[in-house]
Structures are given as structure tokens and as C-alpha cells.
Design a protein around this motif. Structure first.
Motif, PDB file in Angstrom:
ATOM      1  N   ASP A  33       0.901  -1.258   0.077  1.00 10.22           N
ATOM      2  CA  ASP A  33       0.031   0.178  -0.088  1.00 10.22           C
ATOM      3  C   ASP A  33       0.830   1.111   0.026  1.00 10.22           C
ATOM      4  OD1 ASP A  33      -1.714   2.142   0.359  1.00 10.22           O
ATOM      5  OD2 ASP A  33      -2.809   1.071   1.863  1.00 10.22           O
ATOM      6  N   PRO A  34       0.935   2.055  -1.109  1.00  7.22           N
ATOM      7  CA  PRO A  34       2.016   3.043  -1.068  1.00  7.22           C
ATOM      8  C   PRO A  34       1.532   4.235  -0.305  1.00  7.22           C
ATOM      9  CG  PRO A  34       0.333   3.008  -3.100  1.00  7.22           C
ATOM     10  CD  PRO A  34       0.171   1.844  -2.449  1.00  7.22           C
ATOM     11  N   ASP A  35       0.340   4.182   0.352  1.00  5.37           N
ATOM     12  CA  ASP A  35       0.106   5.173   1.539  1.00  5.37           C
ATOM     13  C   ASP A  35       0.643   4.838   2.740  1.00  5.37           C
ATOM     14  OD1 ASP A  35      -1.212   7.012  -0.239  1.00  5.37           O
ATOM     15  OD2 ASP A  35      -2.990   5.962   0.115  1.00  5.37           O
ATOM     16  N   GLU A  36       1.152   3.419   2.949  1.00  8.31           N
ATOM     17  CA  GLU A  36       1.458   2.950   4.189  1.00  8.31           C
ATOM     18  C   GLU A  36       3.049   2.476   4.059  1.00  8.31           C
ATOM     19  OE1 GLU A  36      -1.037   0.283   6.400  1.00  8.31           O
ATOM     20  OE2 GLU A  36      -2.713   1.545   5.887  1.00  8.31           O
ATOM     21  N   PHE A  37       3.782   3.337   3.378  1.00  3.95           N
ATOM     22  CA  PHE A  37       5.158   3.076   3.203  1.00  3.95           C
ATOM     23  C   PHE A  37       5.957   3.929   4.109  1.00  3.95           C
ATOM     24  CE2 PHE A  37       9.338   2.822   0.807  1.00  3.95           C
ATOM     25  CZ  PHE A  37       9.772   1.722   1.283  1.00  3.95           C
ATOM     26  N   ALA A  38       6.474   3.830   5.224  1.00 13.51           N
ATOM     27  CA  ALA A  38       7.374   4.515   5.746  1.00 13.51           C
ATOM     28  C   ALA A  38       8.763   4.220   6.329  1.00 13.51           C
ATOM     29  CB  ALA A  38       6.705   4.797   7.229  1.00 13.51           C
ATOM     30  N   PRO A  39       9.727   4.538   5.104  1.00 13.14           N
ATOM     31  CA  PRO A  39      11.122   4.216   5.268  1.00 13.14           C
ATOM     32  C   PRO A  39      11.637   4.652   6.564  1.00 13.14           C
ATOM     33  CG  PRO A  39      10.659   4.781   3.201  1.00 13.14           C
ATOM     34  CD  PRO A  39       9.526   5.242   3.825  1.00 13.14           C
ATOM     35  N   ALA A  43       8.961   0.705   7.988  1.00  9.96           N
ATOM     36  CA  ALA A  43       7.493  -0.068   8.025  1.00  9.96           C
ATOM     37  C   ALA A  43       7.056   0.061   6.746  1.00  9.96           C
ATOM     38  CB  ALA A  43       6.679   0.714   9.215  1.00  9.96           C
ATOM     39  N   CYS A  44       6.438  -1.122   6.245  1.00 10.16           N
ATOM     40  CA  CYS A  44       5.709  -1.328   5.020  1.00 10.16           C
ATOM     41  C   CYS A  44       4.449  -1.865   5.203  1.00 10.16           C
ATOM     42  CB  CYS A  44       6.797  -1.981   4.200  1.00 10.16           C
ATOM     43  SG  CYS A  44       6.107  -2.204   2.287  1.00 10.16           S
ATOM     44  N   GLY A  45       3.423  -1.101   4.786  1.00  8.00           N
ATOM     45  CA  GLY A  45       2.066  -1.896   4.933  1.00  8.00           C
ATOM     46  C   GLY A  45       1.605  -2.502   3.555  1.00  8.00           C
ATOM     47  N   LEU A  46       1.157  -3.772   3.911  1.00 10.75           N
ATOM     48  CA  LEU A  46       0.518  -4.500   2.509  1.00 10.75           C
ATOM     49  C   LEU A  46      -0.794  -4.743   2.953  1.00 10.75           C
ATOM     50  CD1 LEU A  46       3.231  -7.269   2.432  1.00 10.75           C
ATOM     51  CD2 LEU A  46       3.400  -5.162   1.501  1.00 10.75           C
ATOM     52  N   VAL A  47      -1.587  -4.729   1.808  1.00 13.13           N
ATOM     53  CA  VAL A  47      -2.968  -5.144   1.805  1.00 13.13           C
ATOM     54  C   VAL A  47      -3.476  -6.206   0.891  1.00 13.13           C
ATOM     55  CG1 VAL A  47      -3.584  -3.223  -0.062  1.00 13.13           C
ATOM     56  CG2 VAL A  47      -5.292  -3.800   1.850  1.00 13.13           C
ATOM     57  N   HIS A  55       1.512  -5.005   8.521  1.00 16.51           N
ATOM     58  CA  HIS A  55       2.688  -4.225   8.332  1.00 16.51           C
ATOM     59  C   HIS A  55       4.115  -5.028   8.644  1.00 16.51           C
ATOM     60  CE1 HIS A  55       0.628  -0.318   9.310  1.00 16.51           C
ATOM     61  NE2 HIS A  55      -0.219  -0.556   8.150  1.00 16.51           N
ATOM     62  N   LEU A  56       4.863  -4.858   7.704  1.00 17.19           N
ATOM     63  CA  LEU A  56       5.987  -5.482   7.659  1.00 17.19           C
ATOM     64  C   LEU A  56       7.130  -4.480   8.305  1.00 17.19           C
ATOM     65  CD1 LEU A  56       6.340  -7.136   4.089  1.00 17.19           C
ATOM     66  CD2 LEU A  56       5.786  -8.140   6.390  1.00 17.19           C
ATOM     67  N   ILE A  57       7.555  -4.898   9.513  1.00 21.90           N
ATOM     68  CA  ILE A  57       8.464  -3.815  10.278  1.00 21.90           C
ATOM     69  C   ILE A  57      10.047  -4.642   9.907  1.00 21.90           C
ATOM     70  CG2 ILE A  57       9.094  -3.031  12.547  1.00 21.90           C
ATOM     71  CD1 ILE A  57       6.307  -2.424  11.527  1.00 21.90           C
ATOM     72  N   TYR A  58      10.629  -3.711   9.117  1.00 20.31           N
ATOM     73  CA  TYR A  58      11.814  -4.474   8.650  1.00 20.31           C
ATOM     74  C   TYR A  58      13.167  -3.884   9.166  1.00 20.31           C
ATOM     75  CZ  TYR A  58      11.538  -0.520   5.298  1.00 20.31           C
ATOM     76  OH  TYR A  58      11.620   0.975   4.901  1.00 20.31           O
ATOM     77  N   ASN A  59      13.367  -4.338  10.737  1.00 19.96           N
ATOM     78  CA  ASN A  59      14.251  -4.021  11.246  1.00 19.96           C
ATOM     79  C   ASN A  59      14.791  -5.093  12.229  1.00 19.96           C
ATOM     80  OD1 ASN A  59      12.378  -3.962  13.315  1.00 19.96           O
ATOM     81  ND2 ASN A  59      12.831  -1.990  14.066  1.00 19.96           N
ATOM     82  N   GLY A  60      14.361  -6.269  11.603  1.00 17.15           N
ATOM     83  CA  GLY A  60      14.760  -7.529  12.436  1.00 17.15           C
ATOM     84  C   GLY A  60      16.339  -7.979  12.299  1.00 17.15           C
ATOM     85  N   VAL A  61      16.847  -8.458  13.431  1.00 17.81           N
ATOM     86  CA  VAL A  61      18.134  -9.133  13.030  1.00 17.81           C
ATOM     87  C   VAL A  61      17.958 -10.679  12.794  1.00 17.81           C
ATOM     88  CG1 VAL A  61      20.220  -9.256  14.440  1.00 17.81           C
ATOM     89  CG2 VAL A  61      19.004  -7.110  14.683  1.00 17.81           C
ATOM     90  N   PRO A  62      18.506 -11.032  11.967  1.00 22.42           N
ATOM     91  CA  PRO A  62      18.562 -12.670  11.655  1.00 22.42           C
ATOM     92  C   PRO A  62      19.074 -13.435  13.067  1.00 22.42           C
ATOM     93  CG  PRO A  62      19.864 -11.736  10.010  1.00 22.42           C
ATOM     94  CD  PRO A  62      19.656 -10.567  11.157  1.00 22.42           C
TER      95      PRO A  62
END
Length: 136
Positions: A33-39, A43-47, A55-62
Motif C-alpha cells: 500500500d503506497p500510502d503505508e510505506f514509511a522508510p 515499516a511497509c504496509g501490505l493490503v 505491516h512489515l517492520i523491517y528492522n529485524g536481526v537474523p
């Protein structure tokens, strides 16, 4: 005094790599969802066409040990999985096999009116559950 919750807005899922996670969830119909992409917030919202949001929170550590909430011997509090309803468990199972997505548990019958559980894991070991609600 009582507070009324109207519905669930979204589920936040911590991931390590946005591109990999986004491609995985796109297989299930979730698109950005382009309205829910917050670099700035990582955070990146998917619908999903059905109106479901994650919401994918992409700050995870493997972590090679797996999912800290489910795989560690000490069970800490926290959200352990997201659960989705599907129309046909048989179709889901066939589709997962074609997509090369491993089922980690199930499917099994459970409770009244549910064909539960079919569990899988995303590339970051987050757990997803799928349920078929049976008629009658």
C-alpha cells in the motif's frame, strides 16, 4: 465505562529483509500500500484484496535459533502468530506444496466447526496459521 473496538486494523510482523518478506506475502495476495510505506520507521504496509492488512517492520536481526517466542525453551509473552481463514484447506495445502512452502503442523481437525490447524512459517520464522470454517 466501556470502550468499543470496531475491528482489527493490521498485524505488525518483524522481518529482516523487506524484499524477501514482501515477495513471500505477495504469494498470499498481500501487496504494498503506497500510502503505508514509511522508510523512516522501517515499516511497509501490505493490503490483501479481502481488506486484510499487515505491516512489515523491517528492522529485524537474523536469528539462526528460530522464533524467540516459540522455539526458545523459555516461553516469553508476546504475539505468537497470525491466523487467517481460507475457503478450502485442501486447496491451500495443494497450493503450498506447489509453492514450496513447508507446512510445519497440520492440517488437523480441531474444535467444533473448524478444520484447524495448518501452520507455516515465513522466511523469518514468523508463524502463520490457516483455518477452514466448516459448515454445520
Amino acid at each position: 465505562m466501556r470502550f468499543d473496538t470496531l475491528r482489527l486494523d493490521h498485524i505488525g510482523i518483524r522481518v529482516t529483509d523487506l524484499a524477501i518478506a514482501e515477495a513471500f506475502y505477495a504469494k498470499f495476495g498481500f501487496l504494498r500500500d503506497p500510502d503505508e510505506f514509511a522508510p523512516e520507521a522501517k515499516a511497509c504496509g501490505l493490503v490483501h484484496p479481502a481488506g486484510l492488512r499487515i505491516h512489515l517492520i523491517y528492522n529485524g536481526v537474523p536469528d539462526r535459533e528460530g522464533n524467540v517466542l516459540l522455539d526458545a525453551p523459555i516461553k516469553r509473552p508476546g504475539f505468537t502468530h497470525a491466523a487467517f481463514i481460507v475457503e478450502s484447506m485442501d486447496e491451500l495445502v495443494d497450493w503450498l506444496a506447489r509453492e514450496g512452502v513447508e507446512i510445519t503442523e497440520g492440517p488437523v481437525m480441531m474444535g467444533h466447526g473448524r478444520r484447524n490447524v495448518c501452520f507455516i512459517r515465513d522466511p523469518d520464522m514468523n508463524v502463520l496459521e490457516f483455518n477452514e470454517i466448516l459448515a454445520g
